[in-house]
Every structure is written in structure tokens, then in C-alpha cells.
Design a protein around this motif. Sequence first.
Motif, mmCIF file in Angstrom:
data_model
loop_
_atom_site.group_PDB
_atom_site.id
_atom_site.type_symbol
_atom_site.label_atom_id
_atom_site.label_comp_id
_atom_site.label_asym_id
_atom_site.label_seq_id
_atom_site.Cartn_x
_atom_site.Cartn_y
_atom_site.Cartn_z
ATOM 1 N N ILE A 57 83.833 -37.952 -78.061
ATOM 2 C CA ILE A 57 84.507 -36.804 -78.865
ATOM 3 C C ILE A 57 83.623 -36.485 -79.951
ATOM 4 O O ILE A 57 82.906 -37.561 -80.432
ATOM 5 N N TYR A 58 83.431 -35.326 -80.482
ATOM 6 C CA TYR A 58 82.468 -35.074 -81.303
ATOM 7 C C TYR A 58 83.206 -34.233 -82.466
ATOM 8 O O TYR A 58 83.614 -32.895 -82.141
ATOM 9 N N CYS A 59 83.375 -34.430 -83.639
ATOM 10 C CA CYS A 59 84.067 -33.650 -84.612
ATOM 11 C C CYS A 59 83.299 -33.363 -85.878
ATOM 12 O O CYS A 59 82.628 -34.275 -86.281
ATOM 13 N N LEU A 60 83.694 -32.049 -86.535
ATOM 14 C CA LEU A 60 82.987 -31.833 -87.441
ATOM 15 C C LEU A 60 84.106 -31.035 -88.500
ATOM 16 O O LEU A 60 84.995 -30.703 -88.161
ATOM 17 N N GLY A 61 83.694 -31.042 -89.864
ATOM 18 C CA GLY A 61 84.664 -30.140 -90.673
ATOM 19 C C GLY A 61 85.784 -31.119 -91.034
ATOM 20 O O GLY A 61 86.152 -32.319 -90.740
ATOM 21 N N GLU A 62 86.457 -30.493 -92.096
ATOM 22 C CA GLU A 62 87.785 -31.022 -92.638
ATOM 23 C C GLU A 62 88.932 -29.859 -92.646
ATOM 24 O O GLU A 62 88.548 -28.716 -92.512
ATOM 25 N N GLY A 63 89.990 -30.467 -92.554
ATOM 26 C CA GLY A 63 91.299 -29.416 -92.782
ATOM 27 C C GLY A 63 91.990 -29.413 -91.559
ATOM 28 O O GLY A 63 91.528 -29.810 -90.528
ATOM 29 N N LEU A 64 93.213 -28.735 -91.744
ATOM 30 C CA LEU A 64 94.291 -28.549 -90.609
ATOM 31 C C LEU A 64 94.455 -27.038 -90.689
ATOM 32 O O LEU A 64 94.245 -26.373 -91.532
ATOM 33 N N PRO A 65 94.578 -26.804 -89.309
ATOM 34 C CA PRO A 65 94.793 -27.174 -88.039
ATOM 35 C C PRO A 65 93.520 -27.595 -87.356
ATOM 36 O O PRO A 65 92.751 -27.193 -87.751
ATOM 37 N N THR A 66 93.581 -28.826 -86.914
ATOM 38 C CA THR A 66 92.383 -29.140 -85.978
ATOM 39 C C THR A 66 92.327 -28.311 -84.669
ATOM 40 O O THR A 66 93.146 -28.050 -83.909
ATOM 41 N N VAL A 67 91.076 -27.736 -84.580
ATOM 42 C CA VAL A 67 90.697 -26.987 -83.468
ATOM 43 C C VAL A 67 90.343 -28.017 -82.469
ATOM 44 O O VAL A 67 89.250 -28.768 -82.821
ATOM 45 N N VAL A 68 90.599 -27.817 -81.259
ATOM 46 C CA VAL A 68 90.115 -28.658 -80.088
ATOM 47 C C VAL A 68 89.309 -27.758 -78.931
ATOM 48 O O VAL A 68 90.050 -26.813 -78.606
ATOM 49 N N LEU A 69 88.325 -27.937 -78.658
ATOM 50 C CA LEU A 69 87.538 -27.226 -77.628
ATOM 51 C C LEU A 69 87.481 -27.897 -76.293
ATOM 52 O O LEU A 69 86.995 -28.882 -76.233
ATOM 53 N N GLU A 70 87.752 -26.879 -75.176
ATOM 54 C CA GLU A 70 87.766 -27.351 -73.950
ATOM 55 C C GLU A 70 86.711 -26.597 -73.276
ATOM 56 O O GLU A 70 86.669 -25.151 -73.323
ATOM 57 N N ALA A 71 85.644 -27.112 -72.669
ATOM 58 C CA ALA A 71 84.448 -26.503 -72.337
ATOM 59 C C ALA A 71 84.848 -26.106 -70.875
ATOM 60 O O ALA A 71 85.683 -26.291 -70.091
ATOM 61 N N PRO A 72 83.876 -24.811 -70.359
ATOM 62 C CA PRO A 72 84.118 -24.362 -68.936
ATOM 63 C C PRO A 72 83.627 -25.319 -67.976
ATOM 64 O O PRO A 72 83.081 -26.252 -68.273
ATOM 65 N N ALA A 73 83.861 -24.982 -66.558
ATOM 66 C CA ALA A 73 83.164 -25.549 -65.678
ATOM 67 C C ALA A 73 81.545 -25.993 -65.688
ATOM 68 O O ALA A 73 80.974 -24.963 -66.241
ATOM 69 N N THR A 74 81.427 -26.997 -65.410
ATOM 70 C CA THR A 74 79.846 -27.418 -65.586
ATOM 71 C C THR A 74 79.625 -27.849 -67.086
ATOM 72 O O THR A 74 78.555 -28.255 -67.118
ATOM 73 N N GLY A 75 80.425 -27.450 -67.890
ATOM 74 C CA GLY A 75 80.092 -27.814 -69.441
ATOM 75 C C GLY A 75 80.412 -28.917 -69.884
ATOM 76 O O GLY A 75 80.955 -29.737 -69.384
#
Length: 289
Positions: A57-75
Amino acid sequence: MSLLFARVRRVLTIAAVMLTLLVLAGATYQGVETALERRQFQHPGPLVDSGGHQLHIYCLGEGLPTVVLEAPATGLSAAWGWVQPDVALTTRVCSYDRAGLGWSEAGDQPYQPSAVAGELRALLQRAGEPGPYVMVGQGLGAAFAALFAAQFSSDVAGLVLIDRPIPNPTDERDQTMRLANASPWLARTGVLRATRMVSDNADGLPEASGNVVRAFLNRPDHLTRAAAELARWNETVALAESAAIDPDIIVVRLEAAGREHAALLTDASSARNVSDAILRVTASVRAKR
């Protein structure tokens, strides 16, 4: 006649030897380049135990809400090279690698689309990344984001679905799977690396993230798990389409990279539109709090 047979046998023997040498040379080339890439491209975030195996897991930045990224197929996490740094200027944003992809371990259990959301929730909790979350997914990742929002609605305040996947017709599925199933073997012999048959999908990403994505798109282990996900594309899409999303969750849908199975957000302008959509949702979530 015996002389003819001898000549044919000699030609076939020479051809077999040359083919063997080419395969060995390709495998050596692949092994050397992969070893160099393992040292060059270290995982930028921690590896966190998520139930018997470690996920990156790789996180950047501060504050809420937390954005969570789901990559596409093969990503993988690096596929968000345009979006994640942009969103991090405003709020906390985390990308991660699903089991068996990128820097994440595959684990001992066979791949189950229905298990992805639970593994992600365990990862976020054990990494100390609190909600509420704005779930963002592209392509197949959009299906996983929707499943997460349905299963853990109390943790989710917003949902951004990019290039939401649709069921595959049989002929298209068969064609996709032929390449997907062959890719790990072609990678082992160096054919994918030499021809850039798959890795050129990363062209257009920022240089640092593009290099990482290209490296993993030449890795047999990564491609093997990607093929497993693609094989159950229609099942995953059906699960997402039947998932009930809480009406209190803000939902935004948009098109950005197209409907190709392995399409990545490589165009800077399209990626900026995605970032803007995410930031609008985060602003709306904050306004409701």
C-alpha cells in the motif's frame, strides 16, 4: 531416399538446436533484466500482512476523506502515476496492489473476486488508514470498488467509477484469454520484453511510474495473477452489478481511458479529469460532515 531422410533429419536437428538456443538466450535476457528491475524498483510503501500474505500500500497527502484507488486489470499502484500525486495535494490518497499483482504477495488461497474487498479492508485497517473512504476504481477496479462500497457501506462516503466494465461477449473473452494465458510464458522467454507487446500499455504515464508499470508487465508472476482476474471478468462484473450501494454514498461515473481491458490512465488530460472528479466528491463529502 535414405540420403533425403538424412538431410531432412539434419535440418530439423539444426532448427531444434537454434530454437533451443533462442529460448535460452531469451530466458537469460529476461532473468537478468528482472533481477536489475527488482533492485531498481523498490516498493514505495510498506508491505502489510492482510491475512496470511502481505499486500503493498502506498499513501500520500493528509486529510479526510481518504481516497482509495483500485487499479484496472493488469494494473498496479504505479498505474495511478498521474492521479495520485494530484489528489494528494488536497487529501489523503492510497493506492495498493491486489494480491499477486505488483509488489503484493499472492497468498496460498486461489483467486476469488468476492474476497478482494475483504482483503482491502483488512489492509487499510492494519495499515492504520481510517475512513471514511472515497473508493475510486478504473475498469475492473471499478467493479472491485463497487463491491467494497456494498460490503462496507459504513466505511464509504463516496464512489468514483471510471470506465465501468461490461460483460465480455464470448468471442472477445476467448481472444483476450488466449493472449492473457500466453503472456506469462512469453515473458519467461523474453519475447514480451523484446517486442513490448504488453508493456507499451504504460506509454504516456509519468516516467517514474511508467517504468515501474512496464517492468511488471514483463513479469510472469504479475501476468499470471492478471490472467486469473481476466478469466473471471464476467463473474466480477456480475457481482458488482448486483451489489446494492447505499443511497447515502455519493456516486460519480465517468469515461476516461476507454473500454479496453488493460487500458490505463496514460493520457494526462484524461487523468486530470479523473482527479477533478475525485476532488469534487471529496469536497461534497466534507460538506456533508
